[in-house]
Every structure is written in structure tokens, then in C-alpha cells.
Scaffold this active site. Structure first.
Site, PDB file in Angstrom:
ATOM      1  N   HIS A 133       0.869  -1.180   0.000  1.00  0.00           N
ATOM      2  CA  HIS A 133       0.000   0.000   0.000  1.00  0.00           C
ATOM      3  C   HIS A 133       0.908   1.233   0.000  1.00  0.00           C
ATOM      4  O   HIS A 133       2.028   1.176   0.523  1.00  0.00           O
ATOM      5  CB  HIS A 133      -0.823  -0.058   1.289  1.00  0.00           C
ATOM      6  CG  HIS A 133      -1.906   0.954   1.427  1.00  0.00           C
ATOM      7  ND1 HIS A 133      -1.669   2.245   1.818  1.00  0.00           N
ATOM      8  CD2 HIS A 133      -3.246   0.856   1.250  1.00  0.00           C
ATOM      9  CE1 HIS A 133      -2.826   2.905   1.887  1.00  0.00           C
ATOM     10  NE2 HIS A 133      -3.797   2.079   1.543  1.00  0.00           N
ATOM     11  N   ASP A 210       3.008  -4.695   8.045  1.00  0.00           N
ATOM     12  CA  ASP A 210       1.775  -3.923   7.895  1.00  0.00           C
ATOM     13  C   ASP A 210       0.620  -4.915   8.000  1.00  0.00           C
ATOM     14  O   ASP A 210       0.364  -5.692   7.082  1.00  0.00           O
ATOM     15  CB  ASP A 210       1.806  -3.222   6.527  1.00  0.00           C
ATOM     16  CG  ASP A 210       0.452  -2.659   6.119  1.00  0.00           C
ATOM     17  OD1 ASP A 210      -0.542  -2.902   6.820  1.00  0.00           O
ATOM     18  OD2 ASP A 210       0.407  -1.982   5.072  1.00  0.00           O
ATOM     19  N   GLN A 213      -4.562  -5.563   6.688  1.00  0.00           N
ATOM     20  CA  GLN A 213      -5.540  -6.491   6.106  1.00  0.00           C
ATOM     21  C   GLN A 213      -5.523  -7.854   6.782  1.00  0.00           C
ATOM     22  O   GLN A 213      -6.215  -8.774   6.341  1.00  0.00           O
ATOM     23  CB  GLN A 213      -5.286  -6.658   4.604  1.00  0.00           C
ATOM     24  CG  GLN A 213      -5.481  -5.384   3.811  1.00  0.00           C
ATOM     25  CD  GLN A 213      -6.916  -4.847   3.887  1.00  0.00           C
ATOM     26  OE1 GLN A 213      -7.864  -5.585   4.105  1.00  0.00           O
ATOM     27  NE2 GLN A 213      -7.070  -3.541   3.703  1.00  0.00           N
ATOM     28  N   LYS A 236     -10.397  -1.292  10.336  1.00  0.00           N
ATOM     29  CA  LYS A 236     -10.485  -2.431   9.410  1.00  0.00           C
ATOM     30  C   LYS A 236     -10.837  -3.711  10.154  1.00  0.00           C
ATOM     31  O   LYS A 236     -10.846  -4.795   9.586  1.00  0.00           O
ATOM     32  CB  LYS A 236      -9.172  -2.596   8.646  1.00  0.00           C
ATOM     33  CG  LYS A 236      -8.889  -1.390   7.741  1.00  0.00           C
ATOM     34  CD  LYS A 236      -7.797  -1.675   6.780  1.00  0.00           C
ATOM     35  CE  LYS A 236      -7.276  -0.412   6.120  1.00  0.00           C
ATOM     36  NZ  LYS A 236      -8.112   0.037   5.016  1.00  0.00           N
ATOM     37  N   CYS A 374      -4.758   2.361  -3.655  1.00  0.00           N
ATOM     38  CA  CYS A 374      -3.514   2.874  -3.035  1.00  0.00           C
ATOM     39  C   CYS A 374      -2.347   1.923  -3.273  1.00  0.00           C
ATOM     40  O   CYS A 374      -1.445   1.799  -2.410  1.00  0.00           O
ATOM     41  CB  CYS A 374      -3.674   3.135  -1.539  1.00  0.00           C
ATOM     42  SG  CYS A 374      -4.829   4.438  -1.184  1.00  0.00           S
TER      43      CYS A 374
END
Ligand SMILES: Cc1ncc(COP(=O)(O)O)c(C=O)c1O
Length: 416
Positions: A133, A210, A213, A236, A374
């Protein structure tokens, strides 16, 4: 990386009971029952999260830590309880390894700026992947420019995976940081982060994951993974916007200078010298997002009560169903075909712009995301401008996916 996914289902899932907890799902959009498939952008919020926000503002709104009055103490206690819940949620060894941020973007910028500015030197290398991202690209570009370090990128296979061989080729004694996502927001690919962390550590590099997700879908145990930093966004994972956590190993966080200066991050200030506060407050300057941090605890509770295994199994079912239904449609190509994916499908339809597909689906009450998500470099790599992305959460159903497939069939019929 070729094996499938397995889930430990702790109890049967009653999707209707879950849907009942989400007020926003029970509405019509453009005359149709809302089908919300934009969960990778942000999930909807259960009533307990909303009630917690309202409960704070109606019942005990006060600034935290410094107040000695009853409301301030109550707010401080609730705020710090989220830290403890988050610590258990990610398996951190120490409470002070959990730092509240504005989200994954805030966490990555904190590490790139504080760790990067202190420890990167000219000629050092930072490795990211082609699946990142923008928020795991741009902060590293900024710091690499500043420090004259080099940014290296792991290439992506046509299926949307990161080949470990290519990663190994990039690793060297010059590698100081590796920053990759646990799961890709555009393609859903679950990356082999355990192996990547081991390989990076063997070269002496630190690893930032990261987890934007992953947090709502996959088990996270930062000690078991042995990552150095792990970033999460609450919104999220059924929580409020504007809040996240940065996990960092204590020994690293202790060596890092503050990212922002201000109230809360100090022990003592004179015009000559400031003594910084201990962890985690050293990295939490200013009044934090108190209400949302408190409500974040309810989001974690929501996930834990259902169980990640149960959620994962349901979402995997949805994703399999979507793969079957969508790949049967003419002109449609799925982008990202790894067997190890979180629950989303990205696709293009030959000759129809993703934006137009998104608008036509919206007219049928179906919310999807369109565009580059993104991840512009990733889209460039596939030679496309963007995709349509349908991303699923625990409250979605196979019937909703059937309606998506039917609507797409109509759109294709009409446009072709
Ligand atoms: C993989 C990934 N990383 C980072 C981010 C940025 O998260 P936030 O906007 O919550 O900071 C997102 C959001 O879409 C994401 O999907």
C-alpha cells in the site's frame, strides 16, 4: 507458499445474529437492500462499538492520565484497558510495547521517521515489496531520500505472490529494514512473513509488518512471528476510524527517539532540556483519540467472542464461492490468484472501466471499491489502471455474492 489455509473453528457461526449487531447493514441503497463489500477499505461497526463511543461522551468524557477527578480516572482506566486487550490480542510480551497511533499509516510513519532517521546511514538498504500500500512505500521513500539509503522492491509473480527466492537475492548485509504487508489489500495474498522475518533477521535487518488487512482475519502472535514492528488499524477490524496500534519490541522502542514532541511524552521540561517519558507514552504526544481507543476494545471483544478461526473459515467459504461465481463470468479476469488469500476478490472486465462497474453495482445497492486501491505500482506491474474489489467480512453471505455475480452478469450482458 502453495498450501491452502486451515482454520480452527471454535463454534458454529450464526450470520443472522451477527448481522443484527450492525445497524448500518439494515438499510436500502438506491432502492435495494445494501450489500456491503468494501470491507478492506473499512468494516462496519457493531452496536457495542457504537454504544461504547456514545457511552464515553455521554457518561465520562474527560482527558486522561493527568486528571485526578472521577471522570478522568474512569476515562484513563477504560483507555488503558484497551491497551491490555490489544496486548493480548497480538500476543505482545510487554504492555508498553503497544503504542496507540492514528492507524497503520501513523505506525509506519512513526517507525520510518524515528527508527529510520536514527539508524539508517548512507548506502543502507530498505526492502519493501511490490504488493505494498502507498503507506508502506512513501514513508520509506522519504526517509531513504533523506538518508541517501536505497529502496529495493521484491517483485510480484503473475498470481500476485512474493517469491522467497527473489527476496533472498535482495537481502544483504546492507539491508537494515524490511517492511512488508501480512496480507495484500489489492489482491488478498497472504505473504510468507514468518519465513521473511527469519531471513531478514539472519542478515541483521529489522522487520515491520503492515497488518492492516490481517488483523480482522488472521491469528496474530507477534512473539511467535518474532517481527520487530507490527501495525494495525482499528477501523479495518470493526472498530472506529482514526485509531491503531503499533507494536514494537521494547528494546528497539527504547532506543528510538520520540516521533512527535508535546504533552504526555515528557517527564520533565525545562528550556534547557526535556526528559522524555517512559514507553509507551514517549510515542503518544498530545491528547489521544480517547473515545475511539476505548471503543476499539469492543471491536477486539467482538472478534474474540466469535473467534478468528470461525471468522476465517466463514470468510474463506465466501471467498471460494466468489471465485467460482466470478470466474464463470465471460470477459471477467480475477487479479490475484494465490491459494493463500484473505477474503477478497479483485477483478477486471474487459472493455468496461472499473469505475463504471462500481457505479452500476452501486445502483443495485452493492458497495465495492474500484481503482488502484492505493497500490499504484502494483497496478502498473499488472499493466492495468485498477480493479474492482469485493472484500468480505464476517457478516457477509453467499446469497450476497450470488447477487453480485448476477448483477455483474447483467452488466456484462448490457455493455457487451
Ligand atoms: C495494506 C494496507 N496498509 C495500510 C493501509 C493504511 O491504513 P490506514 O488508512 O488505516 O492508516 C491500508 C488501508 O487501506 C491497507 O490496506
Amino acid at each position: 507458499m502453495k498450501e491452502g489455509l486451515s482454520f480452527v473453528v471454535t463454534k458454529p457461526l450464526d450470520v443472522q445474529r451477527i448481522r443484527d449487531q450492525f445497524p448500518v447493514l439494515h438499510q436500502q441503497v438506491n432502492g435495494k437492500n445494501l450489500i456491503y463489500f468494501d470491507n478492506a477499505a473499512t468494516t462496519q461497526k457493531p452496536k457495542r462499538v457504537i454504544d461504547s463511543l456514545v457511552g464515553y461522551y455521554e457518561g465520562y468524557n474527560a482527558n486522561i492520565h493527568r486528571g485526578i477527578h472521577t471522570l478522568a480516572e474512569k476515562a484513563t482506566k477504560a483507555f488503558e484497558e484497551t491497551r491490555r486487550t490489544a496486548q493480548l490480542f497480538i500476543g505482545a510480551r510487554h504492555l508498553e510495547e503497544v503504542i496507540f497511533t492514528t492507524g497503520v499509516t501513523g505506525g509506519i510513519n512513526l517507525v520510518a521517521s524515528s527508527y529510520g532517521r536514527t539508524f539508517l546511514k548512507e548506502g543502507d538498504e530498505v526492502i519493501i515489496s511490490g504488493l505494498e500500500h502507498h503507506s508502506n512505500i512513501v514513508p520509506w521513500q522519504i526517509i531513504c531520500d533523506e538518508k541517501k539509503a536505497h529502496l529495493k522492491v521484491i517483485p510480484v509473480t503473475p498470481a500476485g505472490e512474493l517469491p522467497l527466492d527473489e527476496f533472498k537475492k535482495l537481502l544483504s548485509s546492507r539491508t537494515k529494514v524490511v517492511a512488508v504487508n501480512h496480507a495484500s489489500n489489492s489482491l488478498g495474498t497472504i505473504n510468507p512473513i514468518r519465513e521473511m522475518i527469519q531471513l531478514a533477521h539472519a542478515k541483521g535487518a529489522v522487520v515491520l509488518i503492515d497488518g492492516a488487512q490481517a488483523a480482522a482475519h488472521l491469528e496474530i502472535d507477534v512473539q511467535d512471528l518474532d517481527c520487530d514492528f507490527y501495525c494495525i488499524s482499528a477501523h479495518k477490524m470493526y472498530g472506529p476510524t482514526g485509531v491503531g496500534i503499533l507494536y514494537g519490541k521494547k528494546e528497539l522502542l527504547e532506543k528510538m527517539p520520540p516521533y512527535m514532541g508535546g504533552g504526555e511524552m515528557i517527564k520533565n521540561v525545562t528550556f534547557e532540556k526535556t526528559i522524555y517519558n517512559d514507553l509507551p507514552y514517549k510515542f503518544e504526544a498530545g491528547t489521544p483519540n480517547i473515545a475511539d481507543v476505548i471503543a476499539f476494545r469492543e471491536a477486539i471483544g467482538f472478534i474474540q467472542e466469535i473467534g478468528k478461526g470461525t471468522i476465517g473459515a466463514h470468510e474463506h467459504d465466501l471467498s471460494q464461492h466468489a471465485t467460482e461465481k466470478l470466474s464463470a463470468l465471460p470477459w471477467l479476469t480475477l487479479i490475484g490468484t494465490s491459494p493463500r488469500k484473505v477474503s477478497l476478490q479483485s477483478f477486471i472486465i474487459e472493455g468496461i472501466h472499473p469505475f463504471d462497474i462500481g457505479q452500476m453495482l452501486d445502483a443495485r445497492g452493492i458497495a465495492v471499491r474500484t481503482g488502484h486501491h492505493c497500490t499504484q505500482p502494483l497496478m502498473d506491474g499488472f499493466g492495468i489502471e485498477g480493479t474492482v474489489r469485493a472484500s468480505f467480512a464476517v457478516y457477509n453471505t453467499k446469497e450476497e455474492i450470488d447477487q453480485l455475480a448476477e448483477s455483474l452478469a447483467r452488466i456484462i450482458n448490457f455493455m457487451k
